[in-house]
Scaffold this active site. Structure first.
Site, short mmCIF file in Angstrom:
data_model
loop_
_atom_site.label_atom_id
_atom_site.label_comp_id
_atom_site.label_asym_id
_atom_site.label_seq_id
_atom_site.Cartn_x
_atom_site.Cartn_y
_atom_site.Cartn_z
N PRO A 1 -28.10 17.77 61.44
CG PRO A 1 -27.61 17.84 59.36
CD PRO A 1 -27.44 18.76 60.61
CG ASN A 2 -30.25 12.79 58.96
OD1 ASN A 2 -31.43 12.88 58.76
ND2 ASN A 2 -29.14 13.06 58.21
NE ARG B 1 -34.12 3.89 59.98
CZ ARG B 1 -35.40 3.81 60.43
NH1 ARG B 1 -35.21 3.30 61.62
NH2 ARG B 1 -36.27 4.15 60.04
CG ASN C 1 -22.37 15.82 66.38
OD1 ASN C 1 -22.01 15.98 65.19
ND2 ASN C 1 -22.37 14.91 66.70
CB ALA D 1 -24.34 15.88 57.03
CD GLU E 1 -15.29 19.71 64.27
OE1 GLU E 1 -14.52 20.22 64.01
OE2 GLU E 1 -15.50 18.71 63.06
CG HIS F 1 -17.52 14.68 64.53
ND1 HIS F 1 -18.62 15.07 63.66
CD2 HIS F 1 -16.76 15.56 64.36
CE1 HIS F 1 -18.36 16.18 63.20
NE2 HIS F 1 -17.14 16.59 63.70
NE ARG G 1 -18.72 6.83 59.63
CZ ARG G 1 -19.82 7.49 59.78
NH1 ARG G 1 -19.96 8.28 60.75
NH2 ARG G 1 -21.06 7.06 59.14
O1 CA2 Z 1 -20.39 10.94 64.43
C1 CA2 Z 1 -20.92 11.86 64.58
O2 CA2 Z 1 -21.36 12.42 65.40
C2 CA2 Z 1 -21.17 12.48 63.01
O3 CA2 Z 1 -21.29 14.01 63.08
C3 CA2 Z 1 -22.70 12.01 62.87
C4 CA2 Z 1 -23.10 12.70 61.34
C5 CA2 Z 1 -22.25 12.24 60.10
O4 CA2 Z 1 -22.48 12.97 59.12
C6 CA2 Z 1 -20.81 12.69 60.73
O5 CA2 Z 1 -19.63 12.52 59.86
C7 CA2 Z 1 -20.25 12.32 62.03
C8 CA2 Z 1 -24.39 11.71 61.08
C9 CA2 Z 1 -25.37 11.84 61.79
C10 CA2 Z 1 -26.49 10.97 61.36
O6 CA2 Z 1 -27.32 10.43 62.56
C11 CA2 Z 1 -27.97 9.18 62.68
C12 CA2 Z 1 -28.54 9.23 63.81
C13 CA2 Z 1 -29.00 7.71 63.80
C14 CA2 Z 1 -28.95 7.06 62.90
C15 CA2 Z 1 -28.43 7.37 61.84
C16 CA2 Z 1 -27.94 8.43 61.69
#
Ligand code: CA2
Length: 148
Positions: A11-12, A19, A74, A77, A98, A100, A107
Protein backbone atom coordinates in the site's frame (compact mmCIF):
# COMPACT_ATOMS: atom_id res chain seq x y z
CA UNK A 1 12.38 -20.74 -20.13
CA UNK A 2 13.16 -19.25 -16.68
CA UNK A 3 10.37 -19.01 -14.17
CA UNK A 4 9.25 -15.41 -13.55
CA UNK A 5 10.30 -13.42 -10.49
CA UNK A 6 7.38 -11.68 -8.81
CA UNK A 7 8.00 -8.17 -7.43
CA UNK A 8 5.08 -7.33 -5.16
CA UNK A 9 4.59 -3.85 -3.72
CA UNK A 10 2.16 -2.95 -0.98
CA UNK A 11 0.00 0.00 0.00
CA UNK A 12 0.84 3.59 -0.91
CA UNK A 13 3.90 2.66 -2.96
CA UNK A 14 2.01 3.86 -6.06
CA UNK A 15 2.60 7.36 -4.57
CA UNK A 16 6.37 6.96 -4.62
CA UNK A 17 8.23 10.07 -5.79
CA UNK A 18 5.21 12.26 -5.02
CA UNK A 19 5.40 12.62 -1.20
CA UNK A 20 8.07 12.42 1.54
CA UNK A 21 11.12 12.44 -0.79
CA UNK A 22 13.35 12.87 2.29
CA UNK A 23 12.39 9.31 3.33
CA UNK A 24 11.57 7.53 0.08
CA UNK A 25 13.51 9.56 -2.53
CA UNK A 26 12.36 10.98 -5.84
CA UNK A 27 12.05 7.81 -7.92
CA UNK A 28 8.53 6.82 -8.94
CA UNK A 29 7.13 3.29 -9.03
CA UNK A 30 7.57 3.36 -12.82
CA UNK A 31 11.29 4.10 -12.22
CA UNK A 32 11.43 1.18 -9.78
CA UNK A 33 9.92 -1.15 -12.38
CA UNK A 34 12.56 0.05 -14.87
CA UNK A 35 15.38 -0.62 -12.32
CA UNK A 36 14.06 -4.15 -11.83
CA UNK A 37 13.68 -4.87 -15.57
CA UNK A 38 17.19 -3.51 -16.29
CA UNK A 39 18.72 -5.74 -13.62
CA UNK A 40 16.67 -8.82 -14.56
CA UNK A 41 17.71 -8.61 -18.22
CA UNK A 42 16.12 -11.52 -20.11
CA UNK A 43 14.75 -13.08 -16.90
CA UNK A 44 10.94 -12.63 -16.93
CA UNK A 45 9.42 -10.56 -14.14
CA UNK A 46 5.93 -9.80 -12.91
CA UNK A 47 5.96 -6.32 -11.37
CA UNK A 48 2.83 -5.49 -9.35
CA UNK A 49 1.52 -3.01 -6.77
CA UNK A 50 -1.70 -3.02 -4.79
CA UNK A 51 -3.21 -1.15 -1.89
CA UNK A 52 -5.26 -4.24 -1.05
CA UNK A 53 -4.06 -7.03 1.24
CA UNK A 54 -6.37 -9.56 -0.47
CA UNK A 55 -4.90 -8.75 -3.88
CA UNK A 56 -1.34 -9.26 -2.60
CA UNK A 57 -2.34 -12.62 -1.09
CA UNK A 58 -3.93 -13.65 -4.42
CA UNK A 59 -0.71 -12.74 -6.24
CA UNK A 60 1.34 -14.83 -3.78
CA UNK A 61 -1.04 -17.74 -4.50
CA UNK A 62 -0.53 -17.11 -8.22
CA UNK A 63 3.25 -17.22 -7.70
CA UNK A 64 2.85 -20.54 -5.84
CA UNK A 65 0.50 -22.06 -8.46
CA UNK A 66 2.66 -21.01 -11.43
CA UNK A 67 5.86 -22.15 -9.67
CA UNK A 68 7.45 -18.70 -9.85
CA UNK A 69 11.24 -18.54 -9.48
CA UNK A 70 11.15 -16.17 -6.48
CA UNK A 71 9.31 -13.34 -4.79
CA UNK A 72 10.70 -9.90 -3.96
CA UNK A 73 8.18 -8.23 -1.70
CA UNK A 74 7.89 -4.75 -0.24
CA UNK A 75 4.74 -5.27 1.83
CA UNK A 76 4.89 -1.63 3.08
CA UNK A 77 2.58 -1.20 6.12
CA UNK A 78 1.33 -4.82 5.83
CA UNK A 79 4.87 -5.88 6.85
CA UNK A 80 4.06 -5.27 10.50
CA UNK A 81 0.48 -6.48 10.77
CA UNK A 82 -0.42 -9.07 8.14
CA UNK A 83 -0.42 -12.62 9.43
CA UNK A 84 -2.39 -13.46 6.26
CA UNK A 85 0.53 -12.37 4.03
CA UNK A 86 2.95 -14.24 6.31
CA UNK A 87 0.82 -17.40 6.01
CA UNK A 88 0.64 -17.08 2.20
CA UNK A 89 4.41 -16.58 1.93
CA UNK A 90 5.01 -19.66 4.10
CA UNK A 91 3.43 -21.74 1.31
CA UNK A 92 5.88 -20.46 -1.33
CA UNK A 93 8.76 -22.94 -1.71
CA UNK A 94 11.23 -20.62 -3.51
CA UNK A 95 13.43 -17.72 -2.35
CA UNK A 96 11.78 -14.65 -0.83
CA UNK A 97 13.51 -11.27 -0.52
CA UNK A 98 11.82 -8.77 1.79
CA UNK A 99 12.67 -5.27 0.64
CA UNK A 100 12.20 -1.80 2.14
CA UNK A 101 13.30 1.48 0.61
CA UNK A 102 13.97 3.05 4.02
CA UNK A 103 15.90 1.57 6.93
CA UNK A 104 12.90 0.50 9.00
CA UNK A 105 15.09 -0.12 12.07
CA UNK A 106 16.19 3.54 12.16
CA UNK A 107 12.57 4.67 12.20
CA UNK A 108 9.80 4.78 14.82
CA UNK A 109 9.24 1.55 16.85
CA UNK A 110 6.02 0.73 14.91
CA UNK A 111 8.29 -0.03 11.91
CA UNK A 112 10.62 -2.40 13.78
CA UNK A 113 8.81 -5.72 14.04
CA UNK A 114 8.42 -7.27 10.60
CA UNK A 115 6.27 -10.40 10.43
CA UNK A 116 7.44 -11.06 6.86
CA UNK A 117 11.09 -11.33 8.01
CA UNK A 118 10.13 -14.55 9.80
CA UNK A 119 9.73 -16.28 6.45
CA UNK A 120 12.03 -14.26 4.14
CA UNK A 121 15.22 -15.81 2.79
CA UNK A 122 16.86 -12.39 3.16
CA UNK A 123 15.90 -8.85 4.14
CA UNK A 124 17.09 -5.57 2.63
CA UNK A 125 16.30 -2.10 3.97
CA UNK A 126 17.68 1.40 3.63
CA UNK A 127 19.23 1.37 0.16
CA UNK A 128 16.63 3.67 -1.37
CA UNK A 129 14.50 2.90 -4.42
CA UNK A 130 17.65 1.98 -6.39
CA UNK A 131 18.02 -0.84 -3.87
CA UNK A 132 15.37 -2.78 -5.81
CA UNK A 133 18.17 -3.41 -8.29
CA UNK A 134 20.29 -4.93 -5.51
CA UNK A 135 17.31 -7.02 -4.42
CA UNK A 136 16.92 -8.29 -7.99
CA UNK A 137 20.64 -9.13 -8.14
CA UNK A 138 20.34 -11.02 -4.84
CA UNK A 139 17.28 -12.90 -6.13
CA UNK A 140 18.98 -13.89 -9.39
CA UNK A 141 21.92 -15.19 -7.38
CA UNK A 142 19.62 -17.20 -5.06
CA UNK A 143 17.84 -18.72 -8.09
CA UNK A 144 21.16 -19.49 -9.77
CA UNK A 145 22.49 -21.25 -6.63
CA UNK A 146 19.28 -23.27 -6.34
CA UNK A 147 19.49 -24.49 -9.94
CA UNK A 148 23.09 -25.69 -9.62
O1 CA2 B 1 10.67 1.80 3.27
C1 CA2 B 1 9.80 1.09 2.75
O2 CA2 B 1 9.89 0.62 1.62
C2 CA2 B 1 8.51 0.80 3.52
O3 CA2 B 1 8.08 -0.53 3.23
C3 CA2 B 1 7.48 1.81 3.09
C4 CA2 B 1 6.18 1.77 3.86
C5 CA2 B 1 6.40 1.74 5.36
O4 CA2 B 1 5.16 1.46 6.01
C6 CA2 B 1 7.40 0.69 5.71
O5 CA2 B 1 7.63 0.73 7.04
C7 CA2 B 1 8.72 0.89 5.00
C8 CA2 B 1 5.30 2.96 3.54
C9 CA2 B 1 5.07 3.19 2.09
C10 CA2 B 1 4.47 4.53 1.93
O6 CA2 B 1 4.69 4.93 0.61
C11 CA2 B 1 4.76 6.25 0.36
C12 CA2 B 1 5.10 6.58 -0.91
C13 CA2 B 1 5.22 7.90 -1.25
C14 CA2 B 1 5.02 8.87 -0.33
C15 CA2 B 1 4.68 8.53 0.95
C16 CA2 B 1 4.54 7.21 1.31
Amino acid sequence: MSKPIYILNGPNLNRLGKREPEIYGKATLADVERFCREEAGPHPIEFRQSNSEAQIIDWIHEAIDTQAGGIIINPAAFTFVSIAILDALKMFPGPIVEFHISNIHKREPIYHNSLVSKVATGVMAGFGAEGYQLAMRAMLSLIEKKSR
